[in-house]
Design a protein around this motif. Structure first.
Motif, PDB file in Angstrom:
ATOM      1  N   TYR A   1      -6.075   9.181  -0.216  1.00 40.45           N
ATOM      2  CA  TYR A   1      -5.567  10.325   0.969  1.00 40.45           C
ATOM      3  C   TYR A   1      -4.283  11.052   0.116  1.00 40.45           C
ATOM      4  O   TYR A   1      -3.798  12.087   0.794  1.00 40.45           O
TER       5      TYR A   1
ATOM      6  N   SER B   1     -18.267   1.974   3.968  1.00 39.77           N
ATOM      7  CA  SER B   1     -17.277   1.140   3.512  1.00 39.77           C
ATOM      8  C   SER B   1     -17.453   0.090   4.212  1.00 39.77           C
ATOM      9  O   SER B   1     -17.120  -1.249   3.837  1.00 39.77           O
ATOM     10  N   ALA B   2     -17.652  -0.191   5.701  1.00 34.35           N
ATOM     11  CA  ALA B   2     -17.907  -1.271   6.404  1.00 34.35           C
ATOM     12  C   ALA B   2     -19.099  -2.382   5.465  1.00 34.35           C
ATOM     13  O   ALA B   2     -18.639  -3.540   5.396  1.00 34.35           O
TER      14      ALA B   2
ATOM     15  N   VAL C   1       0.693  -1.318  -0.151  1.00 34.72           N
ATOM     16  CA  VAL C   1      -0.063   0.057  -0.006  1.00 34.72           C
ATOM     17  C   VAL C   1       0.842   1.208   0.162  1.00 34.72           C
ATOM     18  O   VAL C   1       0.453   2.340  -0.615  1.00 34.72           O
TER      19      VAL C   1
ATOM     20  N   LEU D   1     -10.290  -2.634  -0.964  1.00 31.94           N
ATOM     21  CA  LEU D   1     -10.900  -1.468  -0.568  1.00 31.94           C
ATOM     22  C   LEU D   1      -9.893  -0.443   0.405  1.00 31.94           C
ATOM     23  O   LEU D   1      -9.879   0.910   0.233  1.00 31.94           O
ATOM     24  N   ILE D   2      -9.141  -1.134   1.339  1.00 26.39           N
ATOM     25  CA  ILE D   2      -7.951  -0.369   1.797  1.00 26.39           C
ATOM     26  C   ILE D   2      -7.129   0.431   0.953  1.00 26.39           C
ATOM     27  O   ILE D   2      -7.028   1.551   1.009  1.00 26.39           O
TER      28      ILE D   2
ATOM     29  N   ILE E   1      -8.880   3.215  -0.757  1.00 26.58           N
ATOM     30  CA  ILE E   1      -9.139   4.587   0.136  1.00 26.58           C
ATOM     31  C   ILE E   1      -7.956   5.384   0.435  1.00 26.58           C
ATOM     32  O   ILE E   1      -7.789   6.358   0.422  1.00 26.58           O
ATOM     33  N   VAL E   2      -6.829   4.427   0.792  1.00 26.25           N
ATOM     34  CA  VAL E   2      -5.516   4.894   1.211  1.00 26.25           C
ATOM     35  C   VAL E   2      -5.117   5.947   0.102  1.00 26.25           C
ATOM     36  O   VAL E   2      -4.649   7.084   0.155  1.00 26.25           O
TER      37      VAL E   2
ATOM     38  N   GLY F   1     -17.596  -3.677   2.498  1.00 21.73           N
ATOM     39  CA  GLY F   1     -16.376  -4.642   2.671  1.00 21.73           C
ATOM     40  C   GLY F   1     -17.292  -6.103   2.953  1.00 21.73           C
ATOM     41  O   GLY F   1     -16.813  -6.845   2.534  1.00 21.73           O
TER      42      GLY F   1
ATOM     43  N   SER G   1     -10.788  -7.329   0.694  1.00 25.35           N
ATOM     44  CA  SER G   1     -10.443  -6.706   1.906  1.00 25.35           C
ATOM     45  C   SER G   1      -9.277  -5.606   1.307  1.00 25.35           C
ATOM     46  O   SER G   1      -9.505  -4.519   1.730  1.00 25.35           O
TER      47      SER G   1
END
Lengths: 258, 289, 257
Positions: free
Chosen positions: C199, C230-231, C108, C191-192, C195-196, C234, C188
């Motif tokens: 940023y 998001s939850a 990531v 999505l991480i 989103i990261v 996921g 999983s």
């Protein structure tokens, strides 16, 4: 005299392992004729399974010559001469029983209608009519093993090779399957190679019993059975049967002491 | 070791591909510069230039190594620009999160195995927790831990690392604590053992191989969690923070060096924990799961 | 032990979730916690209901364009490479440990670099996601292709089956449980990563973008609204993969239950 179907001359096989070479087969000579029912019997490590795998072209001998109908085992395998039955049923869990029997037919490009006909026929032969739509894990061990025999019969291979097919089953089921196998053999007249370590099973089934012994794996005795082709289960109580069983046991013991 | 030669071959191939990609990707800039200056670029000029740009799109491996050398060996450890310093911050977060993760994982697994209601209630939420993107929660975790007065960013970062690292421990411990078969349980029953004796004398010892086997995955997860935490909490220290800074100031070399430092640190961590796992397994009689 | 009924399997976790929500609401109201620190669930619900168009726009940007695009690209690339590598034993032995190690790395961290390469829009997000999911997928597919019962393989040999036939009829199906295992991890991660990466720069939409800007304005209820989305996403993606897995690999011992 006819030419033998399987002809082994001085077959030798040495495996290279991390602990040095292992002499799995030494100087194996054997002729198997069409329609023979040949049992290979001997203690663990005597090379009986290895020899069967050599016939099927799954292992390659390091010495001597081995031909099947005049072809190399590799060529014979490619021309689809073998139906192989393993110790465990080895059915694909994602296919139904019928789907499993179709597997070799799909690989060998049989036409669709022919496939269905053959599946019905072999299911009937092994007494599993009506179970085609079940999945393997829904059947008992004995039924699974019958299905795997049906799978080996489906494409009408000339030679049926069976590696302790009933080894994992209990004695009652085993007796029944032995009886059925003999019927099947009589009906199809196939050449059968059969590995076992049960003396009564070998004597009951075979026209020819090959006794083997380990370190290095070799043949110590070949017994032509005088028993008739028709064999009810209670033939096992006759003096002839007991006499052959004795000879096999002696052969095994001699191989052990040597 | 039959793996070493193939692995080295693959690594060499990767480096070759990397160099080729570096030349290709950085060449645009070189050609632009040459066009502006009205000059032609020869192949050898192209290759030397693409490997020595100050802000390359893709730095060549040796450039990254030089930057790494510069920021580890040449810099004082106390310097903010030292990768050793930044790495130690990330390492601290990782180990703290790893520790939390182990405790939480074992505690939850114990509840789940000993209580039917605990299992029914908690197991689905444990699975769901891992499908939720933790990064979305990161800013909230920072605010909440500030509100309860933890003061530093270390705690929220460690919580995020723990969030990712508890799960492998939990799954393995549940499996391990349930590994004794009915016969072993019945045997203790015939001795009149109590629930807690069954737990301490049978379940916990039989779960140990599973526990040690989960540590490698768990520490890697904690490390990923620590970097993710640094990336998503606007941290000012740590390898993830260096990546942020490199991004803000348009300094790709810093980003790549931080990335490589992270990979090296991860390798060391996984190697050490893997060694510890092997040691523990040998002490317990060499039984692998 | 008596078996769990379906009712129990749903009621207990659901009840526990509701209990947490109620406690949360009560604690926030009784102690008068500032909504900038922790808004009560009802306020979060209201924020969600009041900004559905924004949430939808962010969801499309982050999940559909960023995460899902990256997911299929990374998975497809891993599948193709695995099928090629599989034919060369030497490469397989060399690549497995390397891929295994890469799968454990915080890939990531490539997010800022991908933003630099591919710009602020979803392409950079999909690129991060694709690389993140690539290694776990590769490891799982290669592992799956290798996880064939030797007896099943010998059987194919006795039929004189070709490489393609063996792949299609035996190794493919046998690898499916592994493929789904990888996919569960990958959803999983996707999505991480998506989103990261936001940023580090994004257009003025997307879940990661919304979370940072709303956090800056102390509009915590909106941040929570994005977290809820998001939850749910996921969990739904995971559930979808698990559901397909159950239908496709119904024969596997882990699914027969």
């Amino acid at each position: 005299m006819k030419k033998p179907v399987i002809d082994a001359q001085n077959v030798d096989l040495t495996f290279q392992t991390n602990d040095g070479p292992v002499h799995a087969l030494k100087d194996v000579n054997l002729q198997i004729n069409k329609g023979d029912f040949v049992s290979f019997i001997g203690p663990s490590g005597c090379g009986k399974t290895t020899f069967l795998r050599c016939i099927a072209g799954l292992e390659t001998p390091t010495g001597g010559s081995l031909t099947v109908n005049g072809l190399t085992p590799e060529e014979a395998r490619k021309s689809r001469s073998y139906g192989y039955v393993f110790q465990a049923a080895g059915l694909y869990p994602w296919r139904t029983i019928a789907g499993n029997i179709k597997l070799p037919l799909e690989i060998m490009d049989f036409p669709k209608a022919e496939m269905d006909k053959r599946v019905e026929k072999v299911l009937d032969l092994v007494d599993l009519k009506g179970f085609g739509k079940k999945y393997p894990w829904q059947l008992s061990g004995g039924m699974q093993q019958r299905a795997s025999i049906a799978r080996a019969l489906a494409f009408d291979a000339e030679i049926l090779l069976m590696d302790e097919p009933f080894g994992a089953l209990d004695e009652i089921v085993r007796d029944k399957l032995n009886e059925e196998l003999l019927k099947l053999w009589a009906a199809t007249n196939k050449t059968i190679g059969f590995v076992t370590h049960s003396i009564p099973e070998a004597v009951y089934l075979s026209t020819k019993i090959v006794v083997m012994s380990p370190r290095p794996g070799r043949i110590t005795d070949v017994i032509e059975s005088p028993l008739p082709k028709e064999r009810p289960l209670d033939i096992r109580d006759t003096p002839e049967f007991i006499e052959i069983a004795h000879r096999v046991r002696d052969g095994l013991r001699a191989g052990h002491e040597a | 070791m039959s793996k070493i030669i193939p692995v080295l071959t693959v690594l060499v191939a990767l480096i070759v591909i990397w160099y080729a990609a570096a030349v290709k990707m950085n060449s645009t800039w070189t050609y632009d510069q040459a066009e502006r200056a009205g000059s032609e670029v020869t192949i050898s000029e192209l290759i030397t230039d693409t490997m020595s740009q100050k802000r390359p799109l893709l730095p060549a491996p040796h450039q990254i190594m030089a930057e790494l050398w510069d920021t580890t060996v040449e810099k004082k450890i106390t310097s903010k620009r030292s990768m050793v310093y930044q790495g130690s911050i990330t390492l601290k977060t990782t180990l703290l999160g790893f520790g939390f993760g182990i405790v939480i994982g074992i505690a939850l697994a114990t509840v789940i195995v000993l209580s039917r209601i605990g299992r029914l209630t908690l197991m689905p939420w444990a699975i769901i927790s891992q499908t939720i993107p933790i990064v979305a929660l990161a800013p909230i975790i920072v605010v909440l831990s500030n509100a309860v007065g933890t003061g530093t960013l270390m705690v929220p970062k460690a919580i995020i690392a723990a969030y990712l690292s508890f799960y492998p421990v939990l799954v393995s411990m549940v499996k391990g604590l349930q590994s004794p078969d009915q016969m072993q349980l019945d045997l203790l029953k015939t001795y009149g053992a109590s629930q807690s004796e069954v737990f301490w004398k049978l379940r916990l010892p039989s779960s140990m191989p599973y526990f040690f086997a989960s540590l490698k995955v768990s520490v890697a997860a904690a490390f990923v969690g620590a970097v993710v935490a640094e990336l998503s909490t606007s941290a000012i220290a740590g390898l993830g923070a260096r990546m942020l800074i490199g991004s803000q100031f348009g300094e790709p070399m810093i980003m790549w060096a931080a990335l490589f430092a992270a990979a090296i640190l991860a390798a060391i961590l996984i190697f050490l924990v893997g060694g510890f796992e092997k040691l523990a397994r040998n002490l317990m009689g060499g039984r692998a799961v | 032990m008596r078996p769990d009924t379906t009712f129990e399997k749903i009621a207990w976790p659901l009840g526990f979730g509701l209990l947490v929500l109620v406690l949360w609401e009560v604690v926030v109201r009784v102690f008068g916690v500032s909504p900038a620190i922790l808004p009560p669930p009802t306020a979060i619900g209201a924020a969600m209901a009041g900004s559905l168009p924004i949430l939808w726009e962010d969801w499309v940007q982050t999940v559909v364009k960023g995460a899902l695009n990256g997911l299929w690209m990374g998975t497809l690339a891993a599948l193709i490479l695995a099928l090629i590598i599989d034919r060369f034993d030497f490469l397989k032995r060399g690549l497995m440990p390397v891929a295994n190690f890469f799968a454990a790395l915080p890939i990531v961290g490539l997010a800022p670099i991908m933003v630099m390469w591919f710009g602020f829009d979803w392409h950079s997000k999909a690129a991060v996601v694709a690389i993140m999911v690539f290694f776990p997928m590769l490891v799982n597919i290669l592992g799956g292709l290798a996880a064939v019962d030797p007896m099943h393989r010998d059987l194919m040999r006795t039929y004189g089956a070709t490489h393609i036939q063996t792949l299609h009829k035996l190794r493919g199906p046998a690898a499916l449980p592994f493929l789904f295992n990888g996919l569960k991890i990958a959803t999983s991660l996707a999505l991480i990563g998506a989103i990261v990466a936001e940023y580090f720069g994004s257009p003025i939409r997307g879940m990661g973008f919304r979370i940072t800007t709303e956090m800056g304005r102390l509009a915590t209820d909106m941040v929570w609204a994005e977290i809820v989305v998001s939850a749910v996403t996921g969990t739904a993606l995971y559930g979808l993969v698990a559901g397909i897995e159950k239908r496709v690999t119904f024969w596997h011992p882990s699914q027969r239950g």
